[in-house]
Design a protein around this motif. Structure first.
Motif, PDB file in Angstrom:
ATOM      1  N   HIS A 163      -0.885   3.964 -13.353  1.00  0.00           N
ATOM      2  CA  HIS A 163       0.320   4.571 -13.915  1.00  0.00           C
ATOM      3  C   HIS A 163       0.375   4.283 -15.398  1.00  0.00           C
ATOM      4  O   HIS A 163      -0.212   3.295 -15.865  1.00  0.00           O
ATOM      5  CB  HIS A 163       1.565   3.994 -13.223  1.00  0.00           C
ATOM      6  CG  HIS A 163       1.615   2.487 -13.225  1.00  0.00           C
ATOM      7  ND1 HIS A 163       2.168   1.778 -14.268  1.00  0.00           N
ATOM      8  CD2 HIS A 163       1.146   1.565 -12.344  1.00  0.00           C
ATOM      9  CE1 HIS A 163       2.053   0.470 -13.997  1.00  0.00           C
ATOM     10  NE2 HIS A 163       1.434   0.311 -12.844  1.00  0.00           N
ATOM     11  N   GLU A 216      -5.813   0.306 -11.187  1.00  0.00           N
ATOM     12  CA  GLU A 216      -5.560  -0.771 -10.233  1.00  0.00           C
ATOM     13  C   GLU A 216      -5.844  -0.400  -8.778  1.00  0.00           C
ATOM     14  O   GLU A 216      -4.946  -0.428  -7.934  1.00  0.00           O
ATOM     15  CB  GLU A 216      -4.108  -1.252 -10.356  1.00  0.00           C
ATOM     16  CG  GLU A 216      -3.066  -0.142 -10.319  1.00  0.00           C
ATOM     17  CD  GLU A 216      -1.632  -0.702 -10.327  1.00  0.00           C
ATOM     18  OE1 GLU A 216      -1.331  -1.570  -9.501  1.00  0.00           O
ATOM     19  OE2 GLU A 216      -0.840  -0.260 -11.175  1.00  0.00           O
ATOM     20  N   THR A 272      -2.610   2.008 -16.407  1.00  0.00           N
ATOM     21  CA  THR A 272      -3.265   0.938 -15.654  1.00  0.00           C
ATOM     22  C   THR A 272      -4.302   1.562 -14.740  1.00  0.00           C
ATOM     23  O   THR A 272      -4.196   2.722 -14.349  1.00  0.00           O
ATOM     24  CB  THR A 272      -2.272   0.163 -14.770  1.00  0.00           C
ATOM     25  OG1 THR A 272      -1.812   1.022 -13.720  1.00  0.00           O
ATOM     26  CG2 THR A 272      -1.087  -0.346 -15.581  1.00  0.00           C
ATOM     27  N   HIS A 289       6.664   1.583 -15.033  1.00  0.00           N
ATOM     28  CA  HIS A 289       6.012   2.767 -14.458  1.00  0.00           C
ATOM     29  C   HIS A 289       6.490   3.987 -15.229  1.00  0.00           C
ATOM     30  O   HIS A 289       7.674   4.333 -15.186  1.00  0.00           O
ATOM     31  CB  HIS A 289       6.376   2.941 -12.975  1.00  0.00           C
ATOM     32  CG  HIS A 289       5.803   1.872 -12.107  1.00  0.00           C
ATOM     33  ND1 HIS A 289       6.570   1.072 -11.303  1.00  0.00           N
ATOM     34  CD2 HIS A 289       4.527   1.456 -11.927  1.00  0.00           C
ATOM     35  CE1 HIS A 289       5.790   0.206 -10.672  1.00  0.00           C
ATOM     36  NE2 HIS A 289       4.542   0.418 -11.031  1.00  0.00           N
ATOM     37  N   GLU A 339      -6.284  -5.113 -11.496  1.00  0.00           N
ATOM     38  CA  GLU A 339      -5.543  -4.203 -12.372  1.00  0.00           C
ATOM     39  C   GLU A 339      -5.668  -4.624 -13.831  1.00  0.00           C
ATOM     40  O   GLU A 339      -5.448  -5.785 -14.178  1.00  0.00           O
ATOM     41  CB  GLU A 339      -4.054  -4.214 -11.976  1.00  0.00           C
ATOM     42  CG  GLU A 339      -3.161  -3.439 -12.934  1.00  0.00           C
ATOM     43  CD  GLU A 339      -1.693  -3.416 -12.504  1.00  0.00           C
ATOM     44  OE1 GLU A 339      -1.255  -4.380 -11.862  1.00  0.00           O
ATOM     45  OE2 GLU A 339      -1.017  -2.421 -12.803  1.00  0.00           O
ATOM     46  N   ASP A 386       0.972  -5.198 -17.496  1.00  0.00           N
ATOM     47  CA  ASP A 386       0.814  -5.193 -16.037  1.00  0.00           C
ATOM     48  C   ASP A 386      -0.624  -5.561 -15.720  1.00  0.00           C
ATOM     49  O   ASP A 386      -1.544  -4.942 -16.264  1.00  0.00           O
ATOM     50  CB  ASP A 386       1.155  -3.777 -15.522  1.00  0.00           C
ATOM     51  CG  ASP A 386       1.348  -3.714 -14.022  1.00  0.00           C
ATOM     52  OD1 ASP A 386       1.200  -4.749 -13.348  1.00  0.00           O
ATOM     53  OD2 ASP A 386       1.641  -2.601 -13.529  1.00  0.00           O
TER      54      ASP A 386
HETATM   55 ZN    ZN Z   1       0.693  -1.493 -12.023  1.00  0.00          ZN
END
Ligand code: ZN
Ligand code: ZN
Length: 343
Positions: free
Chosen positions: A292, A321, A319, A299, A335, A228
């Protein structure tokens, strides 16, 4: 003991603490985590001494080659096969995952249970184990992150004025797969101009114009593991306003990353990023949490939010972000994926 066996052993240890005789695992990610099975129709029943895996005949061949616990190929509904084992093993208190068993499934299973057996909601048992990644999992996430970054870099070189958000999203997804991803980890976000003020914008037919902010939030799924990343670009020379916004969010992101270490809470990491945006008068424009966990799902725990008291430990992957979104003007989010290490 293999890694899968270790995971199942850890669930068995957790059962005693919850005072149940078994745990029915129905979350697809949790089923995969405990058995390696990545198909769509699978259930796992963990008892203190055994792990039973249930699927249907479509997956019989695949399962017989890969499943290393007790395998049941059910001709009818899986819940009937599960109830059969519960009866045969005389199990009484059956824990289930409330987020992953819908009302209808719960009702059906309850009706099938032998007399004296009952269902108890036990949330988060496998999810808690999944928060801390093994070295093998960290390797997979790293690979996923690399593919994602490569797809971004290759796509950015092709971005031109006049392209549609949708064209860029398609190129990102194509490059991801070309470099080994099974699929995008989620619907790729490409948001130009004022659209970037929507944290979960969907790519539209809007064409890139000069002096547009361009927000790209993308992730790859590789061998089941997610990545991500959000990056910002600018079509032309960044305006003073865009630069100021970007610098503030970057400062917040670096402060967040800097706060990450074993022993701090998720809330403390969130506060580190949020505090910087507050200093710049942007805290009310930061409308989501700082990050997260990720892994088999895009997630997962821990959520890096204002109130989350989870203590970070080495092996967690999260992460960071932060973002700031200004209605009708545009937004900035940056992120990255961060591995918590001992030092
Ligand atoms: Zn994210
Ligand atoms: Zn993202």
């Amino acid at each position: 003991m293999t890694e899968l066996e270790q995971r199942r052993r850890a669930v068995q240890t957790a059962l005693a603490g919850h005072k149940v005789d078994a745990l029915l695992v129905s979350s697809p990610a949790n089923v995969r985590y405990l058995t390696g099975y990545a198909g769509s129709n699978g259930l796992v029943l963990v008892t203190p001494s055994e792990t039973h895996f249930f699927t249907d005949p479509r997956y019989a061949l695949e399962a017989s080659e890969s499943i290393t616990c007790k395998l049941h190929i059910a001709k009818g509904p899986l819940s009937e096969a599960v109830a059969g084992i519960i009866k045969r093993k005389k199990l009484k208190k059956i824990g289930f995952e409330p987020a992953w068993l819908n009302l209808e499934q719960h009702q059906k299973l309850k009706d099938l249970l032998p007399l004296g057996a009952s269902l108890l909601p036990i949330p988060g048992v496998v999810e808690n184990l999944r928060m801390t990644k093994s070295p093998a999992e960290i390797d997979m996430i790293r690979k996923s992150v690399r593919v994602n970054s490569e797809a971004y870099a290759r796509t950015l070189r092709r971005v031109r004025l006049g392209m549609r958000e949708r064209d860029i999203a398609a190129e990102l997804d194509y490059q991801m797969r070309l470099h080994g991803a099974e699929k995008p980890a989620f619907d790729t976000i490409v948001a130009a101009g004022a659209h970037s003020a929507l944290p979960h914008a969907h790519p539209t037919g809007q064409r890139l114009e000069e002096n547009d902010l361009l927000l790209i939030d993308m992730g790859a799924c590789l061998d089941g593991y997610m990545s991500d990343m959000t990056r910002m670009a600018f079509l032309g020379q960044p305006t003073k306003r865009a630069r100021t916004l970007y610098d503030a969010v970057l400062e917040a992101q670096l402060a967040g990353i800097d706060a990450v270490r074993p022993g701090v809470t998720a809330a403390q990491v969130d506060a580190a990023a949020r505090g910087v945006l507050k200093k710049h008068g942007l805290d009310r424009q930061f409308v989501h949490s700082t990050g997260h966990g990720l892994g088999l799902e895009i997630h997962e725990g821990p959520r890096i939010g204002k109130k989350n008291k989870t203590v970070l430990q080495a092996g967690m992957v999260i992460t960071i972000e932060p973002g700031a979104y200004i209605d009708r003007v545009g937004g900035v989010r940056i992120e990255d994926t961060v591995l918590v290490t001992a030092n």
